[in-house]
Design a protein around this motif. Structure first.
Motif, PDB file in Angstrom:
ATOM      1  N   GLN A 111       0.830  -1.200   0.000  1.00  0.00           N
ATOM      2  CA  GLN A 111       0.000   0.000   0.000  1.00  0.00           C
ATOM      3  C   GLN A 111       0.873   1.262   0.000  1.00  0.00           C
ATOM      4  O   GLN A 111       0.538   2.260  -0.640  1.00  0.00           O
ATOM      5  CB  GLN A 111      -0.930  -0.005   1.221  1.00  0.00           C
ATOM      6  CG  GLN A 111      -2.063  -1.006   1.132  1.00  0.00           C
ATOM      7  CD  GLN A 111      -2.968  -0.748  -0.071  1.00  0.00           C
ATOM      8  OE1 GLN A 111      -3.385   0.393  -0.322  1.00  0.00           O
ATOM      9  NE2 GLN A 111      -3.252  -1.797  -0.834  1.00  0.00           N
ATOM     10  N   LEU A 114       1.977   1.857  -3.573  1.00  0.00           N
ATOM     11  CA  LEU A 114       0.900   2.405  -4.400  1.00  0.00           C
ATOM     12  C   LEU A 114       0.684   3.885  -4.100  1.00  0.00           C
ATOM     13  O   LEU A 114       0.453   4.683  -5.021  1.00  0.00           O
ATOM     14  CB  LEU A 114      -0.385   1.612  -4.173  1.00  0.00           C
ATOM     15  CG  LEU A 114      -0.369   0.145  -4.605  1.00  0.00           C
ATOM     16  CD1 LEU A 114      -1.689  -0.529  -4.256  1.00  0.00           C
ATOM     17  CD2 LEU A 114      -0.100   0.009  -6.105  1.00  0.00           C
ATOM     18  N   ARG A 115       0.794   4.248  -2.819  1.00  0.00           N
ATOM     19  CA  ARG A 115       0.650   5.665  -2.475  1.00  0.00           C
ATOM     20  C   ARG A 115       1.801   6.473  -3.051  1.00  0.00           C
ATOM     21  O   ARG A 115       1.611   7.576  -3.563  1.00  0.00           O
ATOM     22  CB  ARG A 115       0.585   5.838  -0.959  1.00  0.00           C
ATOM     23  CG  ARG A 115      -0.738   5.399  -0.336  1.00  0.00           C
ATOM     24  CD  ARG A 115      -0.863   5.909   1.098  1.00  0.00           C
ATOM     25  NE  ARG A 115       0.192   5.372   1.953  1.00  0.00           N
ATOM     26  CZ  ARG A 115       0.082   4.237   2.628  1.00  0.00           C
ATOM     27  NH1 ARG A 115      -1.025   3.498   2.542  1.00  0.00           N
ATOM     28  NH2 ARG A 115       1.067   3.823   3.411  1.00  0.00           N
ATOM     29  N   THR A 119      -0.827   5.364  -7.826  1.00  0.00           N
ATOM     30  CA  THR A 119      -1.498   4.522  -8.801  1.00  0.00           C
ATOM     31  C   THR A 119      -2.136   3.327  -8.096  1.00  0.00           C
ATOM     32  O   THR A 119      -1.730   2.961  -6.997  1.00  0.00           O
ATOM     33  CB  THR A 119      -0.509   4.014  -9.876  1.00  0.00           C
ATOM     34  OG1 THR A 119      -1.219   3.255 -10.850  1.00  0.00           O
ATOM     35  CG2 THR A 119       0.564   3.135  -9.259  1.00  0.00           C
ATOM     36  N   LYS A 120      -3.123   2.731  -8.731  1.00  0.00           N
ATOM     37  CA  LYS A 120      -3.724   1.485  -8.252  1.00  0.00           C
ATOM     38  C   LYS A 120      -3.431   0.341  -9.220  1.00  0.00           C
ATOM     39  O   LYS A 120      -3.908  -0.774  -9.030  1.00  0.00           O
ATOM     40  CB  LYS A 120      -5.235   1.659  -8.100  1.00  0.00           C
ATOM     41  CG  LYS A 120      -5.637   2.692  -7.061  1.00  0.00           C
ATOM     42  CD  LYS A 120      -7.155   2.816  -6.969  1.00  0.00           C
ATOM     43  CE  LYS A 120      -7.556   3.871  -5.931  1.00  0.00           C
ATOM     44  NZ  LYS A 120      -9.040   4.015  -5.844  1.00  0.00           N
ATOM     45  N   GLN A 121      -2.616   0.639 -10.245  1.00  0.00           N
ATOM     46  CA  GLN A 121      -2.401  -0.320 -11.317  1.00  0.00           C
ATOM     47  C   GLN A 121      -1.168  -1.183 -11.125  1.00  0.00           C
ATOM     48  O   GLN A 121      -0.984  -2.158 -11.827  1.00  0.00           O
ATOM     49  CB  GLN A 121      -2.306   0.416 -12.661  1.00  0.00           C
ATOM     50  CG  GLN A 121      -3.560   1.215 -13.004  1.00  0.00           C
ATOM     51  CD  GLN A 121      -3.398   2.003 -14.279  1.00  0.00           C
ATOM     52  OE1 GLN A 121      -2.299   2.098 -14.817  1.00  0.00           O
ATOM     53  NE2 GLN A 121      -4.481   2.567 -14.773  1.00  0.00           N
TER      54      GLN A 121
END
Length: 239
Positions: A111, A114-115, A119-121
């Motif tokens: 997490q 991603l931060r 992105t969430k990809q």
């Protein structure tokens, strides 16, 4: 006589520059007094004075009234709106460049990753850390996350010979970038990597770059505060 003086001038200049660039004379080292250098090289004090003036103009030494001349701590400058090659920054100081890979790990994106990448990809990322050197001294610590969904070829690179920043600049065209700049204090781990005292003021540059495929990379570049400055050039908006 003119040719001999010029030859002596260049010889003295090369000798002093060599001692500074090699690290044999570190920042703060007092250079022999002009009268002593003149006696050592068998030349006039005026010849030595011209050499010292040239070295001071180039930023390699600092001349202090009544105290003598001292090797300065070189200060690099980075353009705020550019993505600079760290090797070029070091070589602009007339110092030898090197880097050392500290960590390299392919892992599932956390997490926090991603931060950082915004992105969430991302499914897998490559986390890389290395130390860049100017001469014998640490110049900068690079702590980077590469999004393998956007840059799958990075997984095959070991980055033991080519630093990740340079590799990315040469391999992946980027379309947008963001810089965030702040002052920070060196943690115990960072202080050990930079060769400074814990709590030493540092300059932290955080950067994200994007391409059409998404976020390419997020990197934290940490410099000892006293050796780095940032420069921004801009023109007024048209009225």
């Amino acid at each position: 006589m003119g040719g001999r003086t010029q030859t002596l001038h260049q010889r003295i200049l090369d000798d002093i520059e060599g001692n500074i660039v090699s690290g044999q004379w570190p920042p703060g080292h007092r250079i022999p007094f002009e009268v002593d250098l003149a006696a050592q090289y068998g030349c006039s004090r005026m010849t030595v004075n011209k050499v010292m003036t040239q070295l001071a103009k180039s930023g390699l030494i600092e001349r202090r009234k009544k105290s003598g001349s001292f090797v300065t701590r070189p200060q690099a400058q980075s353009a705020v709106l550019e993505i600079a090659d760290i090797e070029q920054e070091v070589r602009s100081l007339n110092l030898r460049y090197a880097f050392r890979l500290e960590r390299r790990q392919v892992r599932s994106a956390t997490q926090a990753d991603l931060r950082a990448l915004e992105t969430k990809q991302a499914e897998d990322v490559l986390a890389v850390a290395c130390i860049h050197f100017a001469g014998e001294r640490p110049f900068c610590v690079e702590d980077r996350i590469i999004n393998l969904a956007a840059v799958p070829g990075a997984a095959a690179e070991d980055f033991s010979k080519t630093p990740p920043g340079r590799w990315l600049l040469g391999e992946i065209p980027w379309s947008a970038a963001e810089h965030r700049i702040q002052a920070t204090a060196a943690t115990a781990e960072m202080a050990a990597m930079l060769g400074v005292a814990k709590g030493c003021p540092c300059l932290l540059i955080e950067r994200r770059t994007w391409s059409d495929a998404g976020t390419i990379t997020y990197v934290r570049l940490t410099y000892p505060g006293e050796t780095h400055s940032l420069v921004a050039r801009f023109t007024p908006a048209s009225r």
